[in-house]
Write a protein that holds these residues in place. Structure first.
Motif, PDB file in Angstrom:
ATOM      1  N   ILE A   9      30.117 -46.388 -18.827  1.00 17.90           N
ATOM      2  CA  ILE A   9      29.930 -45.442 -19.921  1.00 17.90           C
ATOM      3  C   ILE A   9      29.739 -46.214 -21.220  1.00 17.90           C
ATOM      4  CG2 ILE A   9      31.017 -43.631 -21.299  1.00 17.90           C
ATOM      5  CD1 ILE A   9      32.577 -42.857 -18.748  1.00 17.90           C
ATOM      6  N   ARG A  10      28.651 -45.922 -21.881  1.00 17.19           N
ATOM      7  CA  ARG A  10      28.361 -46.534 -23.179  1.00 17.19           C
ATOM      8  C   ARG A  10      28.128 -45.417 -24.186  1.00 17.19           C
ATOM      9  NH1 ARG A  10      23.036 -50.129 -23.709  1.00 17.19           N
ATOM     10  NH2 ARG A  10      22.091 -48.061 -23.508  1.00 17.19           N
ATOM     11  N   LEU A  11      28.980 -45.373 -25.208  1.00 16.19           N
ATOM     12  CA  LEU A  11      28.891 -44.349 -26.239  1.00 16.19           C
ATOM     13  C   LEU A  11      28.405 -44.979 -27.541  1.00 16.19           C
ATOM     14  CD1 LEU A  11      32.322 -42.553 -25.618  1.00 16.19           C
ATOM     15  CD2 LEU A  11      30.102 -42.038 -24.571  1.00 16.19           C
ATOM     16  N   HIS A  12      27.617 -44.228 -28.278  1.00 16.77           N
ATOM     17  CA  HIS A  12      27.121 -44.774 -29.542  1.00 16.77           C
ATOM     18  C   HIS A  12      27.968 -44.262 -30.702  1.00 16.77           C
ATOM     19  CE1 HIS A  12      24.434 -46.455 -32.503  1.00 16.77           C
ATOM     20  NE2 HIS A  12      24.426 -45.285 -33.122  1.00 16.77           N
ATOM     21  N   ASN A  68      31.808 -43.204 -12.145  1.00 18.05           N
ATOM     22  CA  ASN A  68      30.724 -43.128 -13.121  1.00 18.05           C
ATOM     23  C   ASN A  68      29.381 -42.874 -12.443  1.00 18.05           C
ATOM     24  OD1 ASN A  68      32.432 -43.496 -15.268  1.00 18.05           O
ATOM     25  ND2 ASN A  68      31.921 -45.653 -15.599  1.00 18.05           N
ATOM     26  N   ARG A  69      29.179 -43.464 -11.288  1.00 19.88           N
ATOM     27  CA  ARG A  69      27.939 -43.212 -10.557  1.00 19.88           C
ATOM     28  C   ARG A  69      27.857 -41.750 -10.124  1.00 19.88           C
ATOM     29  NH1 ARG A  69      27.851 -48.612  -6.632  1.00 19.88           N
ATOM     30  NH2 ARG A  69      27.078 -50.085  -8.215  1.00 19.88           N
ATOM     31  N   LEU A  70      28.981 -41.195  -9.658  1.00 19.66           N
ATOM     32  CA  LEU A  70      29.002 -39.790  -9.269  1.00 19.66           C
ATOM     33  C   LEU A  70      28.688 -38.880 -10.457  1.00 19.66           C
ATOM     34  CD1 LEU A  70      32.183 -39.612  -6.997  1.00 19.66           C
ATOM     35  CD2 LEU A  70      29.838 -39.187  -6.267  1.00 19.66           C
ATOM     36  N   LEU A  71      29.190 -39.270 -11.631  1.00 21.43           N
ATOM     37  CA  LEU A  71      29.018 -38.452 -12.835  1.00 21.43           C
ATOM     38  C   LEU A  71      27.716 -38.748 -13.567  1.00 21.43           C
ATOM     39  CD1 LEU A  71      32.661 -38.665 -14.265  1.00 21.43           C
ATOM     40  CD2 LEU A  71      31.690 -36.897 -12.794  1.00 21.43           C
ATOM     41  N   LEU A  72      26.913 -39.676 -13.018  1.00 17.00           N
ATOM     42  CA  LEU A  72      25.634 -40.051 -13.649  1.00 17.00           C
ATOM     43  C   LEU A  72      25.853 -40.463 -15.101  1.00 17.00           C
ATOM     44  CD1 LEU A  72      23.328 -37.235 -12.218  1.00 17.00           C
ATOM     45  CD2 LEU A  72      23.724 -39.536 -11.305  1.00 17.00           C
ATOM     46  N   ALA A  73      26.759 -41.430 -15.280  1.00 16.35           N
ATOM     47  CA  ALA A  73      27.169 -41.843 -16.620  1.00 16.35           C
ATOM     48  C   ALA A  73      26.029 -42.406 -17.452  1.00 16.35           C
ATOM     49  CB  ALA A  73      28.292 -42.881 -16.518  1.00 16.35           C
ATOM     50  N   GLN A  98      23.004 -41.243 -17.498  1.00 17.59           N
ATOM     51  CA  GLN A  98      22.223 -40.112 -18.002  1.00 17.59           C
ATOM     52  C   GLN A  98      23.023 -39.226 -18.956  1.00 17.59           C
ATOM     53  OE1 GLN A  98      20.167 -37.999 -14.783  1.00 17.59           O
ATOM     54  NE2 GLN A  98      20.496 -39.773 -13.472  1.00 17.59           N
ATOM     55  N   ASP A  99      24.321 -39.110 -18.692  1.00 18.62           N
ATOM     56  CA  ASP A  99      25.177 -38.251 -19.519  1.00 18.62           C
ATOM     57  C   ASP A  99      26.485 -38.977 -19.821  1.00 18.62           C
ATOM     58  OD1 ASP A  99      26.404 -36.177 -20.847  1.00 18.62           O
ATOM     59  OD2 ASP A  99      26.849 -35.018 -19.037  1.00 18.62           O
ATOM     60  N   PRO A 100      26.434 -40.010 -20.683  1.00 19.32           N
ATOM     61  CA  PRO A 100      27.661 -40.778 -20.957  1.00 19.32           C
ATOM     62  C   PRO A 100      28.750 -39.945 -21.620  1.00 19.32           C
ATOM     63  CG  PRO A 100      25.905 -41.380 -22.482  1.00 19.32           C
ATOM     64  CD  PRO A 100      25.273 -40.525 -21.431  1.00 19.32           C
ATOM     65  N   TRP A 101      28.360 -38.998 -22.474  1.00 15.71           N
ATOM     66  CA  TRP A 101      29.375 -38.182 -23.150  1.00 15.71           C
ATOM     67  C   TRP A 101      30.072 -37.256 -22.160  1.00 15.71           C
ATOM     68  CZ3 TRP A 101      30.608 -39.796 -27.786  1.00 15.71           C
ATOM     69  CH2 TRP A 101      29.661 -40.479 -28.549  1.00 15.71           C
ATOM     70  N   GLY A 102      29.312 -36.687 -21.234  1.00 20.45           N
ATOM     71  CA  GLY A 102      29.915 -35.832 -20.227  1.00 20.45           C
ATOM     72  C   GLY A 102      30.851 -36.609 -19.317  1.00 20.45           C
TER      73      GLY A 102
END
Length: 221
Positions: free
Chosen positions: A140-143, A171-176, A178-182
């Motif tokens: 997860i990478r947040l800006h 994170n792979r399951l959550l598609l981090a 594509q949707d890091p905030w989610g």
């Protein structure tokens, strides 16, 4: 529907929900959400959830919150068993929204992101090895508007710059990528399946349980 599931649903569709309510209904919803925040113990918490749910049943069937409630509201019976989990950080956000003018979708998103950016995180320099070794959905990478890219600290094995294997899998399951905030919101919010915040339970529960909770979310979607 558990307390956390209801709060997450409201949080995701808050602007649409308020758009369907008049001033009196908004005031009533404010009181009921506040009561949920004040509830202590399984019985009072579930009764408060039920009160919020009854109010939201008025929403049109096509509304995402109304549709979910009309289709799948389920409550526990006796006041026994596991404690009900309430994500009070999200409740604070919701109460703030209810107390003022109806928020826009962008305002809701901005509030959620500010909450997530308050969690412990490291910059790109400290996460360099993990970043170099990670695929897009692994990390997860947040800006941050002032600090640049931030990597939530819970992702790393303590004292190292190595990514926790279970975090990589979830994170792979959550598609981090594509949707890091989610993905960050899932890790840092309350989770009924786990009776706690997933990021805070990494060293406290078997990793198989954390994976199972993530899979349950994906399968529900």
């Amino acid at each position: 529907m558990t307390p956390d599931q209801l709060i997450a649903l409201l949080h995701r569709h808050w602007a649409q929900t308020l758009a369907e309510l008049d001033a009196d209904e908004r005031a009533q919803l404010l009181r009921r959400v506040a009561a949920l925040g004040d509830a202590v113990g399984r019985g009072p918490t579930l009764r408060a959830v039920r009160d919020v749910g009854r109010m939201l049943h008025r929403l049109p069937a096509h509304h995402p919150v109304g549709a979910a409630l009309n289709d799948a509201v389920r409550f526990a019976g006796p006041d026994t068993g596991r404690e009900a989990v309430v994500d009070r950080a999200r409740l604070v956000d919701l109460l703030g929204f209810l107390s003022g003018p109806p928020p826009t979708a962008d305002e809701i998103l901005d509030t959620t992101r500010r909450r997530l950016l308050r969690a412990p995180a490291r910059g790109a320099d400290a996460a360099l090895a993990a970043v170099a070794d990670a695929a897009a959905d692994d990390l997860i990478r947040l800006h941050h508007p002032e600090l640049g890219h931030r990597y939530p600290e819970f992702q790393f094995t303590p004292g190292t710059d190595e990514l926790r294997p279970v975090v990589r899998e979830v994170n792979r399951l959550l598609l981090a990528g594509q949707d890091p905030w989610g993905a960050a919101d899932w890790w840092l919010g309350g989770n009924t399946w786990l009776d706690g915040v997933p990021a805070e339970l990494l060293d406290a529960v078997p990793h198989e349980l954390i994976l199972a909770a993530a899979r349950a979310l994906v399968e529900d979607d």
